[in-house]
Design a protein around this motif. Structure first.
Motif, PDB file in Angstrom:
ATOM      1  N   ILE A 331     -57.439  83.896 120.293  1.00 37.39           N
ATOM      2  CA  ILE A 331     -58.154  85.174 120.349  1.00 37.39           C
ATOM      3  C   ILE A 331     -59.547  84.905 120.923  1.00 37.39           C
ATOM      4  O   ILE A 331     -60.253  84.002 120.449  1.00 37.39           O
ATOM      5  CB  ILE A 331     -58.343  85.795 118.939  1.00 37.39           C
ATOM      6  CG1 ILE A 331     -57.033  85.849 118.152  1.00 37.39           C
ATOM      7  CG2 ILE A 331     -59.023  87.169 119.040  1.00 37.39           C
ATOM      8  CD1 ILE A 331     -56.067  86.910 118.569  1.00 37.39           C
ATOM      9  N   ALA A 332     -59.939  85.679 121.930  1.00 40.81           N
ATOM     10  CA  ALA A 332     -61.274  85.499 122.536  1.00 40.81           C
ATOM     11  C   ALA A 332     -62.257  86.461 121.883  1.00 40.81           C
ATOM     12  O   ALA A 332     -61.998  87.660 121.798  1.00 40.81           O
ATOM     13  CB  ALA A 332     -61.202  85.765 124.035  1.00 40.81           C
ATOM     14  N   ILE A 333     -63.378  85.912 121.451  1.00 40.40           N
ATOM     15  CA  ILE A 333     -64.456  86.718 120.870  1.00 40.40           C
ATOM     16  C   ILE A 333     -65.622  86.705 121.851  1.00 40.40           C
ATOM     17  O   ILE A 333     -66.225  85.646 122.091  1.00 40.40           O
ATOM     18  CB  ILE A 333     -64.910  86.131 119.508  1.00 40.40           C
ATOM     19  CG1 ILE A 333     -63.766  86.159 118.492  1.00 40.40           C
ATOM     20  CG2 ILE A 333     -66.143  86.859 118.972  1.00 40.40           C
ATOM     21  CD1 ILE A 333     -63.291  87.543 118.090  1.00 40.40           C
ATOM     22  N   GLU A 360     -56.712  84.214 108.888  1.00 43.37           N
ATOM     23  CA  GLU A 360     -55.363  84.549 109.371  1.00 43.37           C
ATOM     24  C   GLU A 360     -54.777  83.432 110.240  1.00 43.37           C
ATOM     25  O   GLU A 360     -53.746  83.601 110.857  1.00 43.37           O
ATOM     26  CB  GLU A 360     -55.408  85.850 110.186  1.00 43.37           C
ATOM     27  CG  GLU A 360     -55.764  87.088 109.373  1.00 43.37           C
ATOM     28  CD  GLU A 360     -54.648  87.548 108.436  1.00 43.37           C
ATOM     29  OE1 GLU A 360     -53.468  87.242 108.707  1.00 43.37           O
ATOM     30  OE2 GLU A 360     -54.970  88.194 107.419  1.00 43.37           O
ATOM     31  N   GLN A 361     -55.512  82.330 110.342  1.00 45.65           N
ATOM     32  CA  GLN A 361     -55.071  81.139 111.075  1.00 45.65           C
ATOM     33  C   GLN A 361     -54.944  81.337 112.587  1.00 45.65           C
ATOM     34  O   GLN A 361     -54.089  80.751 113.242  1.00 45.65           O
ATOM     35  CB  GLN A 361     -53.767  80.598 110.486  1.00 45.65           C
ATOM     36  CG  GLN A 361     -53.989  80.152 109.047  1.00 45.65           C
ATOM     37  CD  GLN A 361     -52.726  79.646 108.390  1.00 45.65           C
ATOM     38  OE1 GLN A 361     -51.740  80.361 108.303  1.00 45.65           O
ATOM     39  NE2 GLN A 361     -52.752  78.408 107.938  1.00 45.65           N
ATOM     40  N   ALA A 362     -55.808  82.183 113.124  1.00 44.48           N
ATOM     41  CA  ALA A 362     -55.869  82.333 114.580  1.00 44.48           C
ATOM     42  C   ALA A 362     -56.665  81.168 115.168  1.00 44.48           C
ATOM     43  O   ALA A 362     -57.408  80.484 114.461  1.00 44.48           O
ATOM     44  CB  ALA A 362     -56.541  83.655 114.936  1.00 44.48           C
ATOM     45  N   LYS A 363     -56.507  80.972 116.487  1.00 41.16           N
ATOM     46  CA  LYS A 363     -57.359  80.013 117.205  1.00 41.16           C
ATOM     47  C   LYS A 363     -58.439  80.840 117.894  1.00 41.16           C
ATOM     48  O   LYS A 363     -58.176  81.517 118.895  1.00 41.16           O
ATOM     49  CB  LYS A 363     -56.549  79.252 118.257  1.00 41.16           C
ATOM     50  CG  LYS A 363     -55.485  78.351 117.672  1.00 41.16           C
ATOM     51  CD  LYS A 363     -55.024  77.371 118.750  1.00 41.16           C
ATOM     52  CE  LYS A 363     -53.724  76.703 118.388  1.00 41.16           C
ATOM     53  NZ  LYS A 363     -52.549  77.248 119.141  1.00 41.16           N
ATOM     54  N   VAL A 364     -59.629  80.797 117.341  1.00 35.30           N
ATOM     55  CA  VAL A 364     -60.689  81.682 117.796  1.00 35.30           C
ATOM     56  C   VAL A 364     -61.555  80.971 118.839  1.00 35.30           C
ATOM     57  O   VAL A 364     -62.022  79.850 118.598  1.00 35.30           O
ATOM     58  CB  VAL A 364     -61.559  82.122 116.593  1.00 35.30           C
ATOM     59  CG1 VAL A 364     -62.619  83.119 117.041  1.00 35.30           C
ATOM     60  CG2 VAL A 364     -60.685  82.728 115.496  1.00 35.30           C
ATOM     61  N   GLY A 393     -60.160  72.145 108.729  1.00 33.83           N
ATOM     62  CA  GLY A 393     -59.607  72.723 109.953  1.00 33.83           C
ATOM     63  C   GLY A 393     -60.531  73.701 110.664  1.00 33.83           C
ATOM     64  O   GLY A 393     -60.210  74.182 111.753  1.00 33.83           O
ATOM     65  N   LEU A 394     -61.687  74.005 110.057  1.00 31.47           N
ATOM     66  CA  LEU A 394     -62.583  75.003 110.678  1.00 31.47           C
ATOM     67  C   LEU A 394     -63.068  74.547 112.058  1.00 31.47           C
ATOM     68  O   LEU A 394     -63.092  75.318 113.020  1.00 31.47           O
ATOM     69  CB  LEU A 394     -63.785  75.287 109.757  1.00 31.47           C
ATOM     70  CG  LEU A 394     -64.736  76.379 110.234  1.00 31.47           C
ATOM     71  CD1 LEU A 394     -64.030  77.730 110.322  1.00 31.47           C
ATOM     72  CD2 LEU A 394     -65.943  76.513 109.292  1.00 31.47           C
ATOM     73  N   GLU A 395     -63.446  73.293 112.130  1.00 33.75           N
ATOM     74  CA  GLU A 395     -63.952  72.724 113.392  1.00 33.75           C
ATOM     75  C   GLU A 395     -62.967  72.988 114.536  1.00 33.75           C
ATOM     76  O   GLU A 395     -63.371  73.340 115.639  1.00 33.75           O
ATOM     77  CB  GLU A 395     -64.152  71.211 113.187  1.00 33.75           C
ATOM     78  CG  GLU A 395     -64.780  70.494 114.356  1.00 33.75           C
ATOM     79  CD  GLU A 395     -66.306  70.586 114.360  1.00 33.75           C
ATOM     80  OE1 GLU A 395     -66.919  70.155 113.372  1.00 33.75           O
ATOM     81  OE2 GLU A 395     -66.854  71.091 115.356  1.00 33.75           O
ATOM     82  N   GLU A 396     -61.652  72.837 114.249  1.00 36.56           N
ATOM     83  CA  GLU A 396     -60.626  73.034 115.284  1.00 36.56           C
ATOM     84  C   GLU A 396     -60.291  74.519 115.454  1.00 36.56           C
ATOM     85  O   GLU A 396     -59.856  74.955 116.519  1.00 36.56           O
ATOM     86  CB  GLU A 396     -59.336  72.280 114.932  1.00 36.56           C
ATOM     87  CG  GLU A 396     -59.470  70.758 114.837  1.00 36.56           C
ATOM     88  CD  GLU A 396     -60.226  70.291 113.588  1.00 36.56           C
ATOM     89  OE1 GLU A 396     -60.008  70.864 112.494  1.00 36.56           O
ATOM     90  OE2 GLU A 396     -61.067  69.366 113.709  1.00 36.56           O
ATOM     91  N   ALA A 397     -60.458  75.294 114.387  1.00 36.88           N
ATOM     92  CA  ALA A 397     -60.060  76.714 114.437  1.00 36.88           C
ATOM     93  C   ALA A 397     -60.998  77.542 115.311  1.00 36.88           C
ATOM     94  O   ALA A 397     -60.594  78.558 115.869  1.00 36.88           O
ATOM     95  CB  ALA A 397     -60.015  77.299 113.027  1.00 36.88           C
ATOM     96  N   VAL A 398     -62.263  77.136 115.404  1.00 37.22           N
ATOM     97  CA  VAL A 398     -63.223  77.909 116.191  1.00 37.22           C
ATOM     98  C   VAL A 398     -63.769  77.055 117.335  1.00 37.22           C
ATOM     99  O   VAL A 398     -64.445  76.051 117.107  1.00 37.22           O
ATOM    100  CB  VAL A 398     -64.401  78.414 115.322  1.00 37.22           C
ATOM    101  CG1 VAL A 398     -65.307  79.333 116.153  1.00 37.22           C
ATOM    102  CG2 VAL A 398     -63.897  79.153 114.085  1.00 37.22           C
TER     103      VAL A 398
END
Ligand code: NAD
Ligand code: UGA
Length: 467
Positions: A331-333, A360-364, A393-398
């Motif tokens: 998902i692009a923010i 929600e475990q998206a890749k932001v 996992g936050l580092e990889e999630a965003v």
């Protein structure tokens, strides 16, 4: 005597202290202005080509006076001693613990400044509350100052700041009004007049209002509450528009053309952010409660309730539209700052959307032209209690993307969360081609050309508009 007519010291070199003092210095060449701060890092940045805050036009104003009559220093004691007028422009955040936690403003920094002034001053001075404070804080400041051991007499004034970030320089150069509150005694009035004379160097006298101390302190909270209330009011209507097929932009236009209402500050959005609206309304709510005014407290608290609802509604709509799952989806923010033309991320609504998408475990993938990754983490940790250390996992999630195209490449959806002008000019044909299909656009600021996007093939969802 060093050739200056007056010496001003400002304690606190943040978003308010820095720009405000730079504008005073630029307009008053005979006044020596020095901004001091506990943080050496911030002072070093003010003395460098890379200022600590991004604000259009700020560098030009600073360069005009820096080293001539505008200085930035960590030598707080020496600068207090020199000053005739001292501004207190420190942060007054919402208390996180103790009595009134989550609502009351913490005035600890203001009191520390007053104690410092009382301790090191060698002569009498005017002390100006520039920070936004609960009404009657000036009384506490005065009492602390009165405890000085040299028998010095201080005058305390309230001079709240009304600048908005992103437009700080024009706001300071041409303010709608300058507000100065003081004690209604001969000494108090003389002190107020001394400060009026400073502003009168560039602000027409009829726009400089003088009031009693408590009106001045309270007027600042009320101005912010009224502004935020307009945003919450139109945001509440945006939800009704989405339910009924009315269009919130058409409503804003129709309602705003009534001169009594006015058209400004009625843009519906994903909710207001920034360091002050929420803090100041909570402060007002807490004050009302403190004085036993329950109905007044509840009335203003609804502005916050509506804002929280608006932020939540947006991320929920994204998830439900994306077939009820964003797990594993890119998902692009676009935009992380709380508004355009600033790098400030305090209380940014974008953060809450990112937080919800991470849950929600998206890749932001976030792109913002001014926000640094470390500032995003600091704010997410402070406000959402979500950090790389405590959220595996936050580092990889965003991911922070180098530009909008990289953020959108392969994404299922893009969401515009800050109204940066550059987002209107992107090549959306190119973006569409690079995205997964169906390609969704969520316009959280209503700045894009939705018809044009639909022609390209996007499915567009906007605030307060028919889908
Ligand atoms: P900020 O956090 O950007 O800056 C405050 C600075 O004060 C920091 O650099 C901090 O290190 C320094 N400081 C704290 N305690 C100190 C002390 N004892 N001595 C010296 N320095 C100290 O905050 P800001 O955004 O500039 O806001 C300052 C005040 O102005 C707040 O009360 C805020 O509500 C109000 N205000 C802010 C805005 C805005 O747009 N940001 C607009 C109007 C009013
Ligand atoms: C606000 C006030 O506008 C200033 O007068 C005040 O001095 C300052 O707070 C303060 O006390 O700190 P600021 O927060 O910098 O200034 O920025 P605003 O332009 O007021 O925007 C605040 C938030 O409301 C932003 O997130 C913005 O996007 C949002 N907003 C604003 C809307 O959603 N719709 C609008 O129509 C206007």
């Amino acid at each position: 005597s060093d050739g200056y007519d007056l010496h001003i010291c400002c304690m606190g070199a943040g978003y308010v202290g820095g720009p405000t003092m730079a504008v005073i210095a630029a307009n008053c060449p005979k006044i020596r202005v020095c901004v001091v701060d506990l943080s050496k890092k911030i002072i070093d940045a003010w003395n460098s080509p890379d200022l600590p805050i991004y604000e259009p036009g700020l560098m030009e104003v600073v360069e005009k006076s820096r080293g001539k009559n505008l200085f930035f220093s960590t030598d707080i004691d020496a600068e207090i001693k020199k000053a005739d007028i001292i501004f207190i422009s420190v942060n007054t955040p919402t208390k996180t613990v103790g009595i009134g936690a989550g609502r009351a403003a913490n005035v600890k920094n203001c009191e520390l400044c007053a104690r410092k002034i009382a301790e090191v001053s060698e002569g009498s001075k005017i002390v100006v509350e520039k920070s936004t404070v609960p009404v009657r804080t000036a009384e506490a400041v005065r009492r602390v100052l009165d405890c000085n051991e040299k028998g010095l007499k201080f005058q305390v004034l309230s001079n709240p700041e009304f600048l908005a970030e992103g437009t700080a320089i024009p706001d300071l150069m041409k303010p709608d009004r300058v507000l100065i509150g003081g004690v209604q005694s001969p000494e108090g009035l003389a002190a107020a007049e001394a400060l009026v004379s400073v502003y009168a160097n560039w602000v027409p006298r009829e726009q400089i209002l003088t009031t009693n101390l408590w009106s001045s302190e309270l007027a600042k909270l009320v101005a912010n509450a009224f502004l935020a209330q307009r945003v919450s009011s139109i945001n509440s209507i945006s939800a009704l528009c989405e339910a009924t097929g009315a269009n919130v932009s058409e409503i804003t236009r129709a309602v705003g053309m009534d001169n009594r209402i006015g058209k400004r500050f009625l843009n519906s959005s994903i909710g207001f952010g920034g360091s002050c609206f929420q803090k100041d309304i909570l402060n007002l709510v807490y004050l009302c409660e403190t004085y036993g005014l329950r109905e007044c407290a509840e009335y203003w608290n609804q502005v916050i309730v509506m804002n929280d609802y608006q932020k939540k509604r947006f991320s929920e709509k994204m998830v439900s539209t994306l077939f009820n799952t964003v797990t594993g989806k890119k998902i692009a923010i676009l935009g992380f700052a709380f508004k355009k033309d600033t790098g400030d991320v305090r209380e940014t609504p974008s953060m809450f959307v990112v937080r919800d998408l991470v849950h929600e475990q998206a890749k932001v993938h976030v792109y913002d032209p001014q926000v640094k990754r470390e500032d995003m983490w600091t704010e997410m940790d402070y406000t959402c209690k979500m950090s790389v250390a405590n959220y595996p996992g936050l580092e990889e999630a965003v991911t922070t993307a180098p530009d909008a195209y990289a953020a959108c490449d392969g994404a299922h959806a893009l969401a515009v969360l800050t109204e940066w002008d550059e987002f209107k000019e992107l090549d959306y044909e190119r973006i569409y081609k690079s995205m997964a299909k169906p390609a969704f656009v969520f316009d959280g600021r209503n700045i894009l050309d939705h018809d044009a996007l639909r022609k390209i093939g996007f499915e567009v969802h906007a605030i307060g508009k028919p889908d």
